[in-house]
Design an enzyme around this catalytic site. Structure first.
Site, PDB file in Angstrom:
ATOM      1  N   ASN A 176      15.290 -24.455   8.694  1.00  0.00           N
ATOM      2  CA  ASN A 176      13.790 -25.106   8.257  1.00  0.00           C
ATOM      3  C   ASN A 176      13.322 -24.056   6.828  1.00  0.00           C
ATOM      4  O   ASN A 176      12.259 -23.964   6.256  1.00  0.00           O
ATOM      5  CB  ASN A 176      12.678 -25.059   9.182  1.00  0.00           C
ATOM      6  CG  ASN A 176      11.429 -25.829   8.691  1.00  0.00           C
ATOM      7  OD1 ASN A 176      11.612 -26.975   8.037  1.00  0.00           O
ATOM      8  ND2 ASN A 176      10.324 -25.099   8.820  1.00  0.00           N
ATOM      9  N   LEU A 185      13.828 -26.913   4.133  1.00  0.00           N
ATOM     10  CA  LEU A 185      12.991 -28.293   4.218  1.00  0.00           C
ATOM     11  C   LEU A 185      11.374 -27.745   4.471  1.00  0.00           C
ATOM     12  O   LEU A 185      10.611 -28.343   3.782  1.00  0.00           O
ATOM     13  CB  LEU A 185      13.201 -28.775   5.721  1.00  0.00           C
ATOM     14  CG  LEU A 185      14.568 -30.037   5.712  1.00  0.00           C
ATOM     15  CD1 LEU A 185      14.651 -30.318   7.305  1.00  0.00           C
ATOM     16  CD2 LEU A 185      13.997 -31.094   4.953  1.00  0.00           C
ATOM     17  N   LEU A 196      -7.642  10.510  -5.086  1.00  0.00           N
ATOM     18  CA  LEU A 196      -6.596  10.341  -5.781  1.00  0.00           C
ATOM     19  C   LEU A 196      -6.178   8.738  -5.654  1.00  0.00           C
ATOM     20  O   LEU A 196      -4.908   8.338  -5.692  1.00  0.00           O
ATOM     21  CB  LEU A 196      -5.310  11.038  -5.066  1.00  0.00           C
ATOM     22  CG  LEU A 196      -5.326  12.737  -5.206  1.00  0.00           C
ATOM     23  CD1 LEU A 196      -4.422  13.448  -4.065  1.00  0.00           C
ATOM     24  CD2 LEU A 196      -5.223  12.974  -6.671  1.00  0.00           C
ATOM     25  N   GLU A 247      -6.376   6.170  -7.483  1.00  0.00           N
ATOM     26  CA  GLU A 247      -5.695   5.399  -8.547  1.00  0.00           C
ATOM     27  C   GLU A 247      -4.787   5.893  -9.286  1.00  0.00           C
ATOM     28  O   GLU A 247      -3.913   5.368 -10.058  1.00  0.00           O
ATOM     29  CB  GLU A 247      -7.014   4.867  -9.514  1.00  0.00           C
ATOM     30  CG  GLU A 247      -7.912   4.234  -8.744  1.00  0.00           C
ATOM     31  CD  GLU A 247      -9.210   4.088  -9.731  1.00  0.00           C
ATOM     32  OE1 GLU A 247      -9.409   3.019 -10.194  1.00  0.00           O
ATOM     33  OE2 GLU A 247     -10.110   4.929  -9.762  1.00  0.00           O
ATOM     34  N   LEU A 279      27.151 -32.719   8.717  1.00  0.00           N
ATOM     35  CA  LEU A 279      28.172 -31.757   8.312  1.00  0.00           C
ATOM     36  C   LEU A 279      28.502 -30.840   9.659  1.00  0.00           C
ATOM     37  O   LEU A 279      27.654 -30.254  10.033  1.00  0.00           O
ATOM     38  CB  LEU A 279      27.822 -30.668   7.086  1.00  0.00           C
ATOM     39  CG  LEU A 279      28.583 -29.465   6.819  1.00  0.00           C
ATOM     40  CD1 LEU A 279      29.866 -29.926   6.251  1.00  0.00           C
ATOM     41  CD2 LEU A 279      27.721 -28.690   5.866  1.00  0.00           C
ATOM     42  N   CYS A 286       0.798  -1.487  -0.055  1.00  0.00           N
ATOM     43  CA  CYS A 286       0.017  -0.229  -0.078  1.00  0.00           C
ATOM     44  C   CYS A 286       0.926   1.330  -0.038  1.00  0.00           C
ATOM     45  O   CYS A 286       0.668   2.067  -0.700  1.00  0.00           O
ATOM     46  CB  CYS A 286      -0.824   0.060   1.271  1.00  0.00           C
ATOM     47  SG  CYS A 286      -1.855  -1.309   1.486  1.00  0.00           S
ATOM     48  N   VAL A 324     -13.803   7.754  -6.253  1.00  0.00           N
ATOM     49  CA  VAL A 324     -14.840   8.674  -5.692  1.00  0.00           C
ATOM     50  C   VAL A 324     -15.273   8.399  -4.420  1.00  0.00           C
ATOM     51  O   VAL A 324     -16.318   8.999  -4.009  1.00  0.00           O
ATOM     52  CB  VAL A 324     -15.834   8.954  -6.834  1.00  0.00           C
ATOM     53  CG1 VAL A 324     -15.659   9.414  -8.111  1.00  0.00           C
ATOM     54  CG2 VAL A 324     -16.463   7.653  -6.959  1.00  0.00           C
TER      55      VAL A 324
HETATM   56  C1  LIG Z   1      12.050 -16.724   1.217  1.00  0.00           C
HETATM   57  C2  LIG Z   1      13.467 -17.433   0.933  1.00  0.00           C
HETATM   58  C3  LIG Z   1      14.561 -16.774   0.219  1.00  0.00           C
HETATM   59  C4  LIG Z   1      15.713 -17.382  -0.228  1.00  0.00           C
HETATM   60  N1  LIG Z   1      16.439 -16.428  -0.954  1.00  0.00           N
HETATM   61  C5  LIG Z   1      17.625 -17.065  -1.159  1.00  0.00           C
HETATM   62  C6  LIG Z   1      18.439 -16.382  -1.861  1.00  0.00           C
HETATM   63  O1  LIG Z   1      18.461 -15.200  -2.307  1.00  0.00           O
HETATM   64  N2  LIG Z   1      19.743 -16.965  -2.360  1.00  0.00           N
HETATM   65  C7  LIG Z   1      20.313 -18.350  -1.702  1.00  0.00           C
HETATM   66  O2  LIG Z   1      21.089 -18.787  -2.098  1.00  0.00           O
HETATM   67  N3  LIG Z   1      19.259 -18.770  -0.948  1.00  0.00           N
HETATM   68  C8  LIG Z   1      18.160 -18.540  -0.757  1.00  0.00           C
HETATM   69  N4  LIG Z   1      17.070 -18.963   0.042  1.00  0.00           N
HETATM   70  C9  LIG Z   1      17.564 -20.527   0.319  1.00  0.00           C
HETATM   71  C10 LIG Z   1      18.276 -20.374   1.811  1.00  0.00           C
HETATM   72  O3  LIG Z   1      19.439 -19.871   1.862  1.00  0.00           O
HETATM   73  C11 LIG Z   1      18.112 -21.743   2.352  1.00  0.00           C
HETATM   74  O4  LIG Z   1      16.998 -22.433   2.150  1.00  0.00           O
HETATM   75  C12 LIG Z   1      18.975 -22.037   3.640  1.00  0.00           C
HETATM   76  O5  LIG Z   1      20.091 -21.717   3.540  1.00  0.00           O
HETATM   77  C13 LIG Z   1      18.844 -23.347   4.168  1.00  0.00           C
HETATM   78  O6  LIG Z   1      19.319 -23.542   5.552  1.00  0.00           O
HETATM   79  P1  LIG Z   1      18.496 -23.894   6.631  1.00  0.00           P
HETATM   80  O7  LIG Z   1      19.218 -23.989   7.921  1.00  0.00           O
HETATM   81  O8  LIG Z   1      17.102 -23.214   6.749  1.00  0.00           O
HETATM   82  O9  LIG Z   1      18.134 -25.610   6.071  1.00  0.00           O
HETATM   83  P2  LIG Z   1      17.017 -26.542   6.549  1.00  0.00           P
HETATM   84  O10 LIG Z   1      15.705 -26.311   5.905  1.00  0.00           O
HETATM   85  O11 LIG Z   1      16.687 -26.623   8.092  1.00  0.00           O
HETATM   86  O12 LIG Z   1      17.686 -27.980   6.298  1.00  0.00           O
HETATM   87  C14 LIG Z   1      17.999 -28.189   4.830  1.00  0.00           C
HETATM   88  C15 LIG Z   1      18.709 -29.440   4.391  1.00  0.00           C
HETATM   89  O13 LIG Z   1      19.947 -29.368   4.883  1.00  0.00           O
HETATM   90  C16 LIG Z   1      20.214 -30.679   5.774  1.00  0.00           C
HETATM   91  N5  LIG Z   1      21.215 -30.049   6.755  1.00  0.00           N
HETATM   92  C17 LIG Z   1      21.165 -29.108   7.467  1.00  0.00           C
HETATM   93  N6  LIG Z   1      22.194 -28.882   8.179  1.00  0.00           N
HETATM   94  C18 LIG Z   1      22.733 -30.012   8.103  1.00  0.00           C
HETATM   95  C19 LIG Z   1      24.133 -30.549   8.624  1.00  0.00           C
HETATM   96  N7  LIG Z   1      24.850 -29.916   9.661  1.00  0.00           N
HETATM   97  N8  LIG Z   1      24.591 -31.956   8.510  1.00  0.00           N
HETATM   98  C20 LIG Z   1      23.982 -32.471   7.344  1.00  0.00           C
HETATM   99  N9  LIG Z   1      22.889 -31.984   6.768  1.00  0.00           N
HETATM  100  C21 LIG Z   1      22.351 -30.865   7.249  1.00  0.00           C
HETATM  101  C22 LIG Z   1      18.795 -31.128   6.208  1.00  0.00           C
HETATM  102  O14 LIG Z   1      18.827 -32.367   6.654  1.00  0.00           O
HETATM  103  C23 LIG Z   1      17.888 -30.646   5.205  1.00  0.00           C
HETATM  104  O15 LIG Z   1      17.976 -31.555   4.079  1.00  0.00           O
HETATM  105  C24 LIG Z   1      15.940 -18.443   0.264  1.00  0.00           C
HETATM  106  C25 LIG Z   1      15.025 -19.396   1.334  1.00  0.00           C
HETATM  107  C26 LIG Z   1      13.831 -18.596   1.493  1.00  0.00           C
HETATM  108  C27 LIG Z   1      12.748 -19.373   2.506  1.00  0.00           C
HETATM  109  S1  FES Z   2       0.215  -3.842   3.155  1.00  0.00           S
HETATM  110 FE1  FES Z   2       1.583  -2.104   4.084  1.00  0.00          FE
HETATM  111  S2  FES Z   2      -0.108  -1.023   4.513  1.00  0.00           S
HETATM  112 FE2  FES Z   2      -1.184  -2.308   3.358  1.00  0.00          FE
END
Ligand SMILES: Cc1cc2nc3c(=O)[nH]c(=O)nc-3n(C[C@H](O)[C@H](O)[C@H](O)COP(=O)(O)OP(=O)(O)OC[C@H]3O[C@@H](n4cnc5c(N)ncnc54)[C@H](O)[C@@H]3O)c2cc1C
Ligand code: FES
Ligand code: FES
Length: 1298
Positions: free
Chosen positions: A227, A230, A1223, A1225, A370, A120, A1045
Site C-alpha cells: 500500500n 496505492l 543557547l 537559537e 504478476l 529537534c 531568553v
Molecule cells: C515514503 C516513500 C518513499 C519511497 N521512496 C522510494 C525511493 O526512494 N525509490 C523508489 O524507487 N521508490 C520509492 N517509493 C515507492 C515504493 O518503492 C513503491 O511504492 C512500492 O515499491 C510499491 O509496492 P507496494 O507493495 O506498496 O504496492 P501497492 O501500493 O500495494 O500496489 C501498487 C500497485 O501495484 C499493483 N500490484 C501489486 N502487486 C501486484 C501483483 N503481484 N500483480 C499485479 N499487480 C500488482 C497494485 O494493483 C497497485 O496498482 C517510496 C514510497 C514511499 C511511500
Molecule cells: S522531533 Fe525529535 S525530539 Fe522533537
C-alpha cells in the site's frame, strides 16, 4: 490506535516519510511459516492487512508504570529526546532492530533509523543510545581510542551518554516475547476473508486459485500489498477503489527459486526480503554472475526507508511503474522478465521499455497478476551499474537514476550489446534504446564516450517545463552518470583484458580521475561532547550545571507524554477542517456551500460573518472576506462529526474567483513593483561613500531560500467551551500562550474568559501565532461544541509561512591585505501577503548583520517585501541565519579576490577588544576570540586545510572544502516589556513542591532547568519537585518563550519565588537546623506561614532608537565558532560531511546535556536550511513542497561523520541566572560552516577547471547547485544541446523560487 487509547504512536505526515508512526508488526511468513518481525509506518497500513498479525506499539514495549525497556531508558538517558514527538517512532525502529538482531552492527542501526525524522535533537544522541546495543560500540570513542573519555582519566571534560549509565539489555526477558496472537499460532486459514467498509470492500483470498478467480471477477480491482503506492495515490489524488484484493496470504507469491542461469523472486516478497535474497545470492555466486544483483542491492540500500522497504513488495514496485523507480531501470537493462498468471494460464513478458511506458501490447491484462520476476545472471564480459542522485543520501526520492549494461565481444572492447535506462526524466522510466543501438560495434573509448553523451542528450529529451523542474541538472546527470559508467567499465575491462596478450592496451585512467568511481559510503557518525564538570565542592544534591536528563525523557520514550491530540475525545466533540484559497490574488465572486452542507455529519460552516468579535485587522484578516491574497489563505472552516466528513465536505464546496493583478511572488518582482510591507530599516556608521573611493570593490548578490518550520507535531488545538460560565478551555501546543489568548479575544463574545493550557508541544522553532491564533479563534466562535482541529502536514505547510527568503546585495571595499574598509549591504526579505513578524525580523536582521566583524564604514538596509505568498514569520534565529550568510559570503568573496584563505580575512576583520557595535552597544569580544582560537585548535584547522589542498591536487572529480565561521549572536528581544517573567511556587504539607512558570516546554528542556534552579534555591533534591504545565490561569501575561531568553528570565522568576519562600522558612530552619525539609514545612504550616509565592523578574531594559541608529537592544551575546569539512562529488553534486567541530560559549551552563542538545539540534537544522531544504512554488503560487517527500529536512545519515561539540570553559555574565547563557537559537547559524565548506570545495573545482572562482552565492547549496557550479565538459554539452521548444500553452519554468 486512538480508539484504543494507545496514543504513543504519532501521526506527523501521513505519507510514510517521517517514521513518527512506526510500530512493529509480527506475521507468519506464508512460505517459511516462520514469524517475521518488521517495522512499518502505520499511516500507510490498512487495518484489514493486519488480520492475523500482531502489532507492537510503544506501549507494548515498556511503560513507566510497569517496566521500561532498555531502548526507552537509554534513549532518554542519552538525552535523545527534546519535544519527544519523534521518540516513540525511534524507539520502535530500534526495538524492532533488536528483536531481529540483539547485537546489531552500527550500520544496521543507521539503516534502521534512516526513515525516522527528528527536527529537534540533530540525531547524535539518538544514535548514541542505539550504539550502546551494538557489538562494536564502546563509550564515546574519544580520540579514536575506542574508549570513553572518562575511562581515560580526563577530568577537565565530561561526556554524555556513557554505557555504564544504563541498565543491561537481556533479550531473554519475558517482556520481549509476550505477544504471539492466537491466530498466528493456528494453521493458516484458507478461506477467503471479506471486510466491508463504508466505501471499500477488502477481500483477502486464502488460496492462489481463489485469488485468480477474484481477479477475473473484479479485473479493475487492484492488488494491495505494501500500500505504499496505492495508499499515497488514494490520499493525494483521491483515487477510490471500491474493491481491493489482498494477496498477503498467498504463499505462491513469495516463492524464491534459484537456477543455474538466474533467480526467480515472488512478486509478493517485500523489498527488504528482496535485499536479503540478493545479498545471499551475491555471496554464493562468482562476481561476474552477480552484476545485476549488485546493482539492485546498491539501490535497495538507499530506496526509501527500512519501514517502507519492509512493507513495499517487489510486484507493487514494478507494477506501479513510477518514473522515479529505483529498481525498474536496473531490471530493464538486466533483461528481467515478468511471470504473469491468470485463470487462463501463465505467460512471460519482458520488463521492457514498452512495459515501463505502459503500452497495452506489452502490459498485463486486467485479469492477470504478476506472480514472480525472473532476473538472469550476468555473464563474463558483461557489466551492469546503477546510479542515483537525490536531494539527500537516505530516505529521498531520486532526482535522476539510471541502470546501464554493456556486453562486449569476448576478449575485446567492442560493444556487442548496450542498454541504458533512466528514471526521473519523464513520465515513465525512459530507455535510450536508439542511442544504444547506434553505439553497437564501437570501441569503449573517449570517442565513443563523446558520441554517446551527445546522442543521450538528444534522445533523453527533457523540456524546460518538465514536471519536477531542475531540467539542466537532470540533463547533466544523464551524461555524468554515463561518464561514471564509462570509467567503471574501463577499469573492469583493463582487469579482464590483461590475460589476452594481443589485445589493445588501454590508456591508464589517471589516478586523479579515479575519484569519479566511488559513491559516498554511509558512515556511522562519531563524536565527542565536552563541557566543564561542576566544582568538586558543589553539594551532590545540587543539580545545577549537571547533565540532568530531560524531565519528560522517559515519558517521551514510552509514549506516555500527552500531546494536544492525545487528549481523549470529549463529549459531543466535533472536528474541523479548513477551506483555503486556490488563487494567489483574486476577488471571491461566489461561494456555493449547498452540496457540502448536505453531506451527512456536517454541522456547520464558519465564515467571517459568524465571528462575533473582530476578524483580525484591515491589513491582516484572519478569514478572507471578499478577496484572497495568497494560495492557502483560510476562507472558512467546516465543522462535522468526524474528520473524514469535514474533509469530504470541503471537496464539495465551490468557490469562483476573478483574478486580480499584479500578482507578485518573488522578491525581485516586489522590488520592481515597489511592493513593501513596512518602511526601510537602516543602520549606518562612518562615511561609506568616502571609504569606497580609496579601495578595491566587489559588488555581488546573494540568495538565501526560505525554510519550513517542519515541527514534527503539526498545528493542533482542542477547544472546550463551558457555556454556563462563558469560558473556554483551550488546549494548544504553542510557544506563546498569552498571544494565543489575545488572538482568541478578537473572535469571541465579550466577557468570555479563556484558559489556555499548553500540552507537551512538538517544538515550534518560534511561532505561527497569527495563523494559529486564527485557527483557535474559529474554534472558539463555533458551535458551542468542543472542537478539535488537527492540521494535516500538507495543510500545515500550505497555510503557514516559514523563514523569510532573502535577497541581498552587497558592495564591499577592501585592501589587498584583506582589511575591509567599507561594507554596504541591502537586504530584502519576502514577507508574503501580510505583515506578521516581518518588520521585527527585518530589524533583527539589520541589528545582527555585522556578526563578528569590526568594519569602520558600514551601511545596512533592510526591507520586507509584500508578495502573494503565505505570510512568512519568525523562525529560530530571527533573520540572523539568512542575513549573516550575506556578510560571510562577502568575506569569502574578498578572500578570493585577495588570493587569501577566507579564515585570514575573518581573523583580520574580527572584533578584538572592548568595542561598540554598529548600534553603539558596548561589548567585550574576549569569548569570541577564545571560541575562534579553540575551534581552530580543536579541529586542527591549519593542518587539515593543508590536507584538503593535498586531496584536491590528487582528485579531479571529488573535491574537499573546509571552512571555519565565527559567530556573535545577540540574545533577547529589543523591547523591555519582553524581559520580564513570573513564576508560582507552592509547597505542600508533605514537602513536595509544585513549580509553575511562564515559559513553554517545547522540548528545549526549560522545565528541567527550572526544577534545577528551584532545587538549588530550596536546597532539596529534584525528586521533591514537580512542574505544572504552562497555563495562563496559573501564570498570566506570559512572554513568548523565544529569543533564547526563556530559561534566563523564567529562571530568575523561579529563583525569586523560591527565595521568598526560603526567607519565610528561615526562622523555622534556624530554630531546628538539624530538622528535615518535611519537618520544617510541617512546622511552617502549623505556624500559618504561607507556603505559596509568586516570583517575578523585572529584566533587562532593552531599547533601540532607529532614528538615531543607537541603542542597547540586547542583554548579552552568545559567541561561538564552527569548523566543517566536506567532500563533494563534482559529477553528481552530492556531498558528505566529513567532520564538524563546534566551540560555544555557554558561560556556566545550567544543564550541559540540554545545552549541547540545543547546539547540535540547531546546527543540524541550520545545515538543512543551507543545504537541502528548498521550497518550490508553481508559477501560480501553489506550494509544491508539502511533505517530507518533497521537502528534505536532514536525516540521520546527514550528521557529520565526526561531530564534536565543546562548551567553552566558563566565562561570567552577571545578568542571567547563575551566569548561564541562552543557547536555543545561536547554533543554527553555525550550520553555515557546512555551506561555506561546500562553496570552498566548489571553488577548488572551478579553479582547477579555470573558471572564475567567485560565483553568485545561493543557499541552499543543493546537489543541483553544486553540480552546475562545478562546470565541466558535461555541463557545457547540456548548454550546447538545445532543449525542445516550449509550446506557448506551457508556462515556464515548472517552479519558482521565492
Ligand atoms: C515514503 C516513500 C518513499 C519511497 N521512496 C522510494 C525511493 O526512494 N525509490 C523508489 O524507487 N521508490 C520509492 N517509493 C515507492 C515504493 O518503492 C513503491 O511504492 C512500492 O515499491 C510499491 O509496492 P507496494 O507493495 O506498496 O504496492 P501497492 O501500493 O500495494 O500496489 C501498487 C500497485 O501495484 C499493483 N500490484 C501489486 N502487486 C501486484 C501483483 N503481484 N500483480 C499485479 N499487480 C500488482 C497494485 O494493483 C497497485 O496498482 C517510496 C514510497 C514511499 C511511500
Ligand atoms: S522531533 Fe525529535 S525530539 Fe522533537
Ligand atoms: S510516516 Fe506515518 S506519520 Fe509520517
Amino acid at each position: 490506535f486512538l480508539t484504543m487509547r494507545l496514543t504513543g504512536t504519532k501521526y506527523a505526515c501521513g505519507r510514510g516519510g517521517c517514521g513518527a508512526c512506526t510500530v512493529m508488526v509480527s506475521k507468519r511468513d506464508p512460505t517459511s511459516q516462520e514469524i517475521r518481525h518488521f517495522s512499518v509506518t502505520t499511516c500507510l497500513v490498512p487495518i484489514c492487512s493486519l488480520y492475523g498479525a500482531a502489532v507492537t506499539t510503544v506501549e507494548g514495549v515498556g511503560s513507566m508504570k510497569t517496566r521500561l525497556h532498555p531502548v526507552q531508558e537509554r534513549i532518554a538517558k542519552s538525552h535523545g529526546t527534546q519535544c519527544g514527538f519523534c521518540t516513540p517512532g525511534m524507539v520502535m525502529s530500534m526495538y524492532t532492530l533488536l528483536r531481529n538482531h540483539p547485537q546489531p552492527s552500527e550500520e544496521q542501526l543507521l539503516e534502521a533509523l534512516g526513515g525516522n525524522l527528528c527536527r529537534c535533537t540533530g540525531y547524535r544522541p539518538i544514535l548514541a543510545s542505539g550504539k550502546t546495543f551494538c557489538l562494536e560500540s564502546n563509550g564515546c570513542q574519544q580520540k579514536g581510542t575506542g574508549k570513553c573519555c572518562l575511562d581515560l582519566g580526563e577530568n577537565d571534560s565530561s561526556s554524555l551518554g556513557r554505557k555504564s549509565d544504563v541498565s543491561p539489555f537481556a533479550l531473554s526477558s519475558p517482556q520481549e516475547y509476550h505477544l504471539t496472537p492466537t491466530r498466528m499460532t493456528e494453521n493458516p486459514e484458507k478461506r477467503t476473508l471479506t471486510f466491508h467498509g463504508e466505501r471499500v470492500t477488502w477481500i483477502s483470498p486464502g488460496t492462489f486459485k481463489d485469488l485468480l478467480e477474484l481477479k477475473a471477477k473484479h479485473p479493475e480491482a487492484p492488488l494491495i500489498l505494501g500500500n505504499t503506492s496505492l495508499g499515497p495515490a488514494m490520499r493525494s489524488k483521491g483515487c477510490l477503489h471500491p474493491i481491493l484484493l489482498s494477496p498477503a496470504r498467498i504463499s505462491e507469491l513469495n516463492v524464491v527459486s534459484k537456477t543455474n542461469d538466474g533467480l526467480t523472486i515472488g512478486a509478493g516478497c517485500s523489498l527488504a526480503q528482496v535485499k536479503d535474497i540478493l545479498a545471499e545470492r551475491v555471496s554464493e555466486l562468482p562476481e561476474e554472475k552477480t552484476q545485476t544483483y549488485r546493482a539492485l542491492l546498491k539501490h535497495l540500500k538507499s530506496l526509501a526507508s527500512q519501514q517502507i522497504r519492509n512493507m513495499a513488495s517487489l510486484g507493487g514496485h514494478i507494477i506501479s511503474r513510477h518514473s522515479y523507480s529505483d529498481l525498474n531501470p536496473i531490471l530493464a537493462v538486466g533483461n528481467a522478465t515478468l511471470n504473469l498468471t491468470s485463470e487462463e494460464g501463465t505467460r512471460r513478458i519482458p520488463l521492457s521499455e514498452h512495459f515501463l511506458a505502459g503500452l497495452a501490447s506489452a502490459d498485463l491484462k486486467p485479469e492477470e497478476i504478476l506472480e514472480s520476476v525472473y532476473i538472469p545472471h550476468s555473464q563474463k564480459w558483461e557489466f551492469v551499474s546503477a546510479f542515483r542522485q537525490a536531494q539527500c543520501q537516505q530516505n529521498a526520492l531520486p532526482d535522476v537514476n539510471a541502470g546501464m549494461r554493456v556486453l562486449f565481444k569476448e576478449g575485446t572492447d567492442i560493444i556487442e550489446d548496450l542498454s541504458i535506462t533512466y528514471g526521473g526524466v519523464g513520465a515513465a522510466t525512459v530507455s535510450a534504446h536508439k542511442s544504444c543501438q547506434q553505439l553497437l560495434g564501437r570501441q569503449w573509448d573517449e570517442l565513443m564516450l563523446d558520441e554517446a553523451c551527445r546522442r543521450l542528450l538528444d534522445e533523453v529529451s527533457l523540456p524546460g517545463w518538465a514536471p519536477g523542474g531542475r531540467v539542466e541538472f537532470k540533463r547533466t546527470l544523464v551524461v555524468s552518470f554515463f561518464f561514471k559508467f564509462y570509467l567503471q567499465v574501463l577499469q573492469e575491462l583493463k582487469k579482464l583484458i590483461k590475460p589476452f596478450p594481443n589485445s589493445r592496451r588501454y590508456p591508464e585512467i589517471s589516478d586523479r580521475f579515479l575519484s569519479a568511481l566511488e559513491d559516498f559510503p554511509g558512515t556511522v557518525p562519531q563524536g565527542v561532547q565536552r563541557y566543564q564538570s561542576v566544582d568538586s565542592h558543589q553539594p551532590l544534591q545540587d543539580p545545577v550545571g549537571r547533565p540532568v536528563m530531560h524531565l519528560s525523557g522517559l515519558k517521551h520514550a514510552t509514549g506516555e507524554a500527552e500531546f494536544c491530540d492525545d487528549i481523549p475525545m470529549v463529549d459531543k466533540e466535533l472536528c474541523m477542517a479548513l477551506v483555503t484559497s486556490t488563487r494567489a490574488y483574486a476577488k471571491i465572486i461566489s461561494i456555493d456551500l449547498s452540496e457540502a452542507l448536505e453531506i451527512p455529519g456536517v454541522v456547520d460552516v464558519i465564515t467571517a460573518k459568524d465571528i462575533p468579535g473582530t476578524n483580525g485587522t484591515e491589513d491582516d484578516k484572519l478569514l478572507a472576506v471578499d478577496e484572497v491574497l495568497c494560495v492557502g489563505q483560510i476562507i472558512f472552516a467546516v465543522v462535522a462529526e468526524t474528520d473524514v466528513q469535514a474533509k469530504r465536505a470541503i471537496e464539495k464546496i465551490k468557490i469562483t474567483y476573478e483574478e486580480l493583478e499584479p500578482i507578485i511572488f518573488t522578491i525581485k518582482d516586489a522590488i520592481k513593483h515597489n511592493s513593501f510591507l513596512c518602511p526601510e530599516k537602516k543602520l549606518e556608521q562612518g562615511n561609506i561613500e568616502e571609504a569606497f573611493e580609496k579601495v578595491d570593490q566587489i559588488v555581488e548578490e546573494v540568495h538565501v531560500g526560505g525554510q519550513e518550520h517542519f515541527y514534527m507535531e503539526t498545528q493542533r488545538v482542542l477547544v472546550i467551551p463551558k457555556t454556563e460560565d462563558k469560558e473556554l478551555d483551550i488546549y494548544v501546543s504553542t510557544q506563546d500562550p498569552a498571544h494565543v489568548q489575545v488572538s482568541v479575544l478578537h473572535f469571541k463574545h465579550p466577557h468570555q474568559q479563556d484558559h489556555l493550557s499548553c500540552k507537551a508541544s512538538g517544538w515550534r522553532f518560534w511561532r505561527e501565532d497569527r495563523k494559529t491564533g486564527c485557527l483557535r479563534g474559529y474554534c472558539s466562535c463555533g458551535t458551542g461544541h468542543p472542537i478539535r482541529l488537527v492540521l494535516d502536514r500538507e495543510d500545515d505547510m500550505l497555510i503557514t509561512g516559514g523563514r523569510h527568503p532573502l535577497f541581498g546585495k552587497y558592495k564591499v571595499g577592501f585592501m589587498n591585505n584583506g582589511r575591509i574598509k567599507a561594507l554596504d549591504i541591502e537586504c530584502f526579505i519576502n514577507g508574503g501577503c501580510t505583515l506578521d513578524d516581518s518588520e521585527l525580523v527585518t530589524e533583527f536582521l539589520i541589528l545582527k548583520l555585522e556578526n563578528a566583524y569590526k568594519i569602520r564604514n558600514l551601511r545596512f538596509r533592510g526591507r520586507a517585501c509584500l508578495t502573494n505568498l503565505p505570510s512568512n514569520t519568525a523562525f529560530r534565529g530571527f533573520g540572523f541565519p539568512q542575513g549573516t550568510l550575506v556578510t560571510e559570503s562577502c568575506i569569502t568573496a574578498v578572500a578570493a579576490k585577495c588570493g587569501l584563505p577566507p579564515e585570514k580575512i575573518r581573523e583580520k576583520n574580527m572584533y578584538r577588544t572592548v568595542d561598540k557595535t554598529i548600534y553603539k552597544q558596548a561589548f567585550n569580544p574576549e569569548s569570541l576570540i577564545r571560541c575562534w582560537n579553540e575551534c581552530l585548535d580543536a579541529s586542527s584547522f591549519h593542518n587539515r586545510r593543508k590536507q584538503v589542498e593535498e586531496f584536491n591536487k590528487k582528485n579531479y572529480w571529488k573535491k574537499r572544502g573546509i571552512a571555519v565561521i565565527p559567530m556573535k549572536f545577540s540574545v533577547g528581544f529589543a523591547a523591555t516589556s519582553y524581559h520580564q517573567a513570573a513564576a508560582l511556587v507552592h509547597i505542600y504539607t508533605d514537602g513536595s513542591v509544585l513549580v509553575t512558570h511562564g515559559g513553554n516546554e517545547l522540548g528545549q528542556g526549560i522545565h528541567t532547568k527550572m526544577l534545577q534552579v528551584a532545587s538549588r534555591e530550596l536546597k532539596i533534591p529534584m525528586s521533591h519537585l514537580h512542574i505544572c504545565e504552562t497555563s495562563t490561569a496559573m501564570v498570566p501575561n506570559t512572554i513568548a518563550t523565544a529569543a533564547s531568553v526563556g530559561a534566563d528570565i523564567n529562571g530568575k522568576a523561579v529563583q525569586n519565588a523560591c527565595q521568598i519562600l526560603l526567607k519565610r522558612l528561615e526562622p523555622i530552619i534556624k530554630k531546628n537546623p538539624e530538622g528535615t525539609w518535611e519537618e520544617w514545612i510541617e512546622a511552617a504550616f502549623e505556624q500559618r506561614i504561607s507556603l505559596s509565592a509568586t516570583g517575578y523578574f523585572r529584566g533587562y531594559k532593552a531599547f533601540m532608537d532607529w532614528e538615531k541608529g543607537e541603542g542597547d537592544p540586547f542583554p548579552y551575546y552568545v559567541y561561538g565558532a564552527a569548523c566543517s569539512e566536506v567532500e563533494i562529488d563534482c559529477l553528481t553534486g552530492a556531498h558528505k560531511k566529513i567532520r564538524t567541530d563546534i566551540v560555544m560559549d555557554a558561560c556556566c551552563s545550567l544543564n550541559p546535556a540540554i545545552d549541547i542538545g540545543q547546539i547540535e539540534g540547531a546546527f543540524i537544522q541550520g545545515m538543512g536550511l543551507y543545504t537541502t531544504e528548498e521550497l518550490k512554488y508553481s508559477p501560480e503560487g501553489v506550494l509544491y513542497s508539502r511533505g517530507p517527500d518533497e521537502y528534505k529536512i536532514p536525516t540521520i545519515s546527514d550528521v557529520p561523520e565526526e561531530f564534536n561539540v565543546s562548551l567553552l570553559p566558563s566565562s561570567q555574565t552577571p545578568l542571567t541566572i547563575y551566569s548561564s547563557k541562552g543557547l536555543g537559537e545561536s547554533g543554527m547559524f553555525l550550520g553555515s560552516s557546512v555551506f561555506f565548506a561546500i562553496t570552498d570545495a566548489v571553488a577548488a573545482a572551478r579553479k582547477e577547471r579555470d573558471i572564475a572562482e567567485d560565483f553568485t552565492v545561493k543557499s541552499p547549496a543543493t546537489p543541483e547547485w553544486v553540480r552546475m557550479a562545478c562546470a565541466d565538459r558535461f555541463t557545457e554539452m547540456v548548454y550546447i544541446c538545445p532543449l525542445p521548444l516550449e509550446p506557448p500553452s506551457h508556462p515556464t519554468p515548472w517552479a519558482i523560487f521565492k
